[in-house]
Design a protein around this motif. Structure first.
Motif, PDB file in Angstrom:
ATOM      1  N   PRO A  84       0.826  -1.213   0.000  1.00 30.04           N
ATOM      2  CA  PRO A  84       0.000   0.000   0.000  1.00 30.04           C
ATOM      3  C   PRO A  84       0.857   1.260   0.000  1.00 30.04           C
ATOM      4  O   PRO A  84       2.081   1.214   0.184  1.00 30.04           O
ATOM      5  N   PRO A  85       0.214   2.428  -0.168  1.00 27.44           N
ATOM      6  CA  PRO A  85       0.922   3.705  -0.050  1.00 27.44           C
ATOM      7  C   PRO A  85       1.528   3.877   1.335  1.00 27.44           C
ATOM      8  O   PRO A  85       1.050   3.297   2.308  1.00 27.44           O
ATOM      9  N   GLN A  86       2.590   4.694   1.390  1.00 32.54           N
ATOM     10  CA  GLN A  86       3.262   4.925   2.669  1.00 32.54           C
ATOM     11  C   GLN A  86       3.477   6.407   2.933  1.00 32.54           C
ATOM     12  O   GLN A  86       4.547   6.823   3.374  1.00 32.54           O
ATOM     13  N   GLY A  87       2.459   7.212   2.626  1.00 33.71           N
ATOM     14  CA  GLY A  87       2.545   8.619   2.971  1.00 33.71           C
ATOM     15  C   GLY A  87       3.214   9.461   1.906  1.00 33.71           C
ATOM     16  O   GLY A  87       2.921   9.338   0.735  1.00 33.71           O
ATOM     17  N   CYS A  88       4.098  10.343   2.305  1.00 37.51           N
ATOM     18  CA  CYS A  88       4.873  11.283   1.477  1.00 37.51           C
ATOM     19  C   CYS A  88       4.206  12.642   1.335  1.00 37.51           C
ATOM     20  O   CYS A  88       4.784  13.546   0.746  1.00 37.51           O
ATOM     21  N   GLY A  89       2.990  12.814   1.836  1.00 39.54           N
ATOM     22  CA  GLY A  89       2.384  14.136   1.869  1.00 39.54           C
ATOM     23  C   GLY A  89       1.905  14.650   0.535  1.00 39.54           C
ATOM     24  O   GLY A  89       1.582  15.836   0.418  1.00 39.54           O
ATOM     25  N   ILE A  90       1.876  13.798  -0.484  1.00 41.45           N
ATOM     26  CA  ILE A  90       1.378  14.177  -1.803  1.00 41.45           C
ATOM     27  C   ILE A  90       0.292  13.182  -2.184  1.00 41.45           C
ATOM     28  O   ILE A  90       0.484  11.974  -2.059  1.00 41.45           O
ATOM     29  N   ASP A  91      -0.829  13.703  -2.644  1.00 42.32           N
ATOM     30  CA  ASP A  91      -1.902  12.820  -3.070  1.00 42.32           C
ATOM     31  C   ASP A  91      -1.458  12.059  -4.315  1.00 42.32           C
ATOM     32  O   ASP A  91      -1.153  12.667  -5.352  1.00 42.32           O
ATOM     33  N   HIS A  92      -1.371  10.740  -4.221  1.00 39.88           N
ATOM     34  CA  HIS A  92      -0.883   9.952  -5.353  1.00 39.88           C
ATOM     35  C   HIS A  92      -1.374   8.517  -5.241  1.00 39.88           C
ATOM     36  O   HIS A  92      -1.863   8.090  -4.193  1.00 39.88           O
ATOM     37  N   ASP A  93      -1.219   7.793  -6.333  1.00 42.91           N
ATOM     38  CA  ASP A  93      -1.525   6.363  -6.357  1.00 42.91           C
ATOM     39  C   ASP A  93      -0.282   5.645  -5.838  1.00 42.91           C
ATOM     40  O   ASP A  93       0.703   5.499  -6.550  1.00 42.91           O
ATOM     41  N   GLY A  94      -0.331   5.199  -4.598  1.00 40.78           N
ATOM     42  CA  GLY A  94       0.868   4.715  -3.929  1.00 40.78           C
ATOM     43  C   GLY A  94       1.128   3.231  -3.978  1.00 40.78           C
ATOM     44  O   GLY A  94       2.081   2.751  -3.351  1.00 40.78           O
ATOM     45  N   ASP A  95       0.306   2.460  -4.676  1.00 40.30           N
ATOM     46  CA  ASP A  95       0.545   1.015  -4.742  1.00 40.30           C
ATOM     47  C   ASP A  95       1.914   0.740  -5.362  1.00 40.30           C
ATOM     48  O   ASP A  95       2.310   1.381  -6.343  1.00 40.30           O
ATOM     49  N   ASN A  96       2.623  -0.229  -4.786  1.00 43.35           N
ATOM     50  CA  ASN A  96       3.987  -0.452  -5.248  1.00 43.35           C
ATOM     51  C   ASN A  96       4.457  -1.856  -4.871  1.00 43.35           C
ATOM     52  O   ASN A  96       3.793  -2.582  -4.134  1.00 43.35           O
ATOM     53  N   GLU A  97       5.637  -2.191  -5.388  1.00 42.47           N
ATOM     54  CA  GLU A  97       6.281  -3.473  -5.096  1.00 42.47           C
ATOM     55  C   GLU A  97       7.708  -3.187  -4.608  1.00 42.47           C
ATOM     56  O   GLU A  97       8.679  -3.802  -5.029  1.00 42.47           O
ATOM     57  N   GLY A  98       7.819  -2.242  -3.671  1.00 39.81           N
ATOM     58  CA  GLY A  98       9.113  -1.873  -3.103  1.00 39.81           C
ATOM     59  C   GLY A  98       9.294  -2.513  -1.740  1.00 39.81           C
ATOM     60  O   GLY A  98       8.827  -1.984  -0.728  1.00 39.81           O
ATOM     61  N   HIS A  99       9.992  -3.634  -1.692  1.00 44.73           N
ATOM     62  CA  HIS A  99      10.098  -4.449  -0.486  1.00 44.73           C
ATOM     63  C   HIS A  99      11.419  -4.168   0.227  1.00 44.73           C
ATOM     64  O   HIS A  99      12.494  -4.586  -0.232  1.00 44.73           O
ATOM     65  N   GLY A 100      11.341  -3.453   1.342  1.00 48.88           N
ATOM     66  CA  GLY A 100      12.528  -3.080   2.083  1.00 48.88           C
ATOM     67  C   GLY A 100      13.363  -4.282   2.498  1.00 48.88           C
ATOM     68  O   GLY A 100      12.844  -5.265   3.029  1.00 48.88           O
ATOM     69  N   GLY A 101      14.676  -4.213   2.250  1.00 57.45           N
ATOM     70  CA  GLY A 101      15.599  -5.271   2.642  1.00 57.45           C
ATOM     71  C   GLY A 101      15.699  -6.433   1.667  1.00 57.45           C
ATOM     72  O   GLY A 101      16.552  -7.309   1.835  1.00 57.45           O
ATOM     73  N   TYR A 102      14.875  -6.463   0.626  1.00 59.07           N
ATOM     74  CA  TYR A 102      14.881  -7.597  -0.300  1.00 59.07           C
ATOM     75  C   TYR A 102      16.083  -7.540  -1.243  1.00 59.07           C
ATOM     76  O   TYR A 102      16.541  -6.466  -1.629  1.00 59.07           O
ATOM     77  N   LEU A 103      16.557  -8.711  -1.604  1.00 55.99           N
ATOM     78  CA  LEU A 103      17.596  -8.862  -2.619  1.00 55.99           C
ATOM     79  C   LEU A 103      16.935  -9.302  -3.919  1.00 55.99           C
ATOM     80  O   LEU A 103      16.065 -10.181  -3.915  1.00 55.99           O
ATOM     81  N   VAL A 104      17.370  -8.718  -5.022  1.00 60.72           N
ATOM     82  CA  VAL A 104      16.805  -9.114  -6.307  1.00 60.72           C
ATOM     83  C   VAL A 104      17.125 -10.575  -6.611  1.00 60.72           C
ATOM     84  O   VAL A 104      16.324 -11.289  -7.242  1.00 60.72           O
ATOM     85  N   THR A 105      18.271 -11.045  -6.144  1.00 61.77           N
ATOM     86  CA  THR A 105      18.626 -12.449  -6.368  1.00 61.77           C
ATOM     87  C   THR A 105      17.677 -13.384  -5.635  1.00 61.77           C
ATOM     88  O   THR A 105      17.297 -14.432  -6.160  1.00 61.77           O
ATOM     89  N   ASN A 106      17.267 -13.012  -4.423  1.00 62.29           N
ATOM     90  CA  ASN A 106      16.308 -13.849  -3.693  1.00 62.29           C
ATOM     91  C   ASN A 106      14.929 -13.822  -4.341  1.00 62.29           C
ATOM     92  O   ASN A 106      14.250 -14.851  -4.428  1.00 62.29           O
TER      93      ASN A 106
END
Length: 245
Positions: free
Chosen positions: A82-104
């Motif tokens: 889901p969106p995680q703020g940022c103070g700007i109205d936007h479509d916040g859906d994403n696939e940004g997984h903190g700590g993930y390795l692309v190899t994994n």
């Protein structure tokens, strides 16, 4: 007066009323149907990566805002997060997984499920920072990129894929070899992308590295600050609009 004629006189205005009600219901029903059709026709864009993309990844909000201001309204950012703020109205859906390795992600087939859940047309991928930090060789990271591209195309043979040369890391605030590791990866990405590119499913390199200063554009030597977010959004914008048509 015959009973049948009386009934016809009574029912006539009611028939007109029924027609009016039916027309009104049809109009009311058309609005959500049209909205659903518009959403279905929207270009679906998946921001893919680690914490630089998703935690909170405010460059996504700035990019969304710039796209809307430039007249690109038929867009839908997608992801299972889901969106995680940022103070700007936007479509916040994403696939940004903190700590993930692309190899994994590649080895575990995680992207396959994300693609099935969100069905993107375009992928914006900034991925590999944690792999470099973990000392994973450039060739192994690129192999993972190739696996993800194959998975994207298996889901959508006309996937448009934008791959970032990732932002730098400050060795003093990350790992001793991180600075050189990022440079090696970024130097190898253009040749890798050229080999992966096809007319049906273009792979476009977006330079997020040149001119990005870890002192001025990050708050910890790795993650972008507000100035870094602006720069990242500015770099994505022309590449993304070039594939939107």
């Amino acid at each position: 007066m015959p009973r049948s004629r009386t009934l016809r006189r009574i029912l006539h205005p009611l028939t007109g009323l029924g027609t009016a009600i039916a027309l009104a219901l049809a109009v009311l029903g058309a609005a959500p149907a049209a909205a659903a059709a518009g959403q279905q026709d929207a270009t679906r864009i998946m921001p893919l990566g680690d914490s630089i993309t998703g935690s909170p990844g405010c460059w996504r909000a700035l990019l969304w805002d710039a796209l809307r201001e430039s007249g690109h309204t038929g867009l839908d950012f997608v992801g299972t997060l889901p969106p995680q703020g940022c103070g700007i109205d936007h479509d916040g859906d994403n696939e940004g997984h903190g700590g993930y390795l692309v190899t994994n992600v590649a080895n575990q087939g995680l992207l396959v499920g994300w693609l099935q859940a969100t069905d993107p047309d375009v992928v914006l991928m900034h991925f590999g920072t944690n792999d470099v930090w973990s000392g994973i060789p450039t060739a192994t990271i690129l192999d993972a990129y190739g696996t993800l591209v194959a998975q994207m195309r298996a889901h959508n043979s006309e996937m448009r894929i934008l791959v970032a040369q990732i932002i730098p890391m400050d060795p003093a605030r990350s790992c001793a070899g991180c600075g050189d590791g990022v440079q090696r990866l970024n130097a190898a990405i253009p040749d890798w992308a050229a080999a992966e590119n096809t007319p049906e499913s273009p792979v476009i390199v977006v330079d997020q590295w040149t001119g990005f200063d870890t002192g001025a554009h990050t708050y910890d030597g790795v993650h972008p600050n507000a100035a870094g977010d602006r720069l990242i959004a500015e770099r994505w914008f022309p590449a993304l609009t070039s594939v939107l048509g």
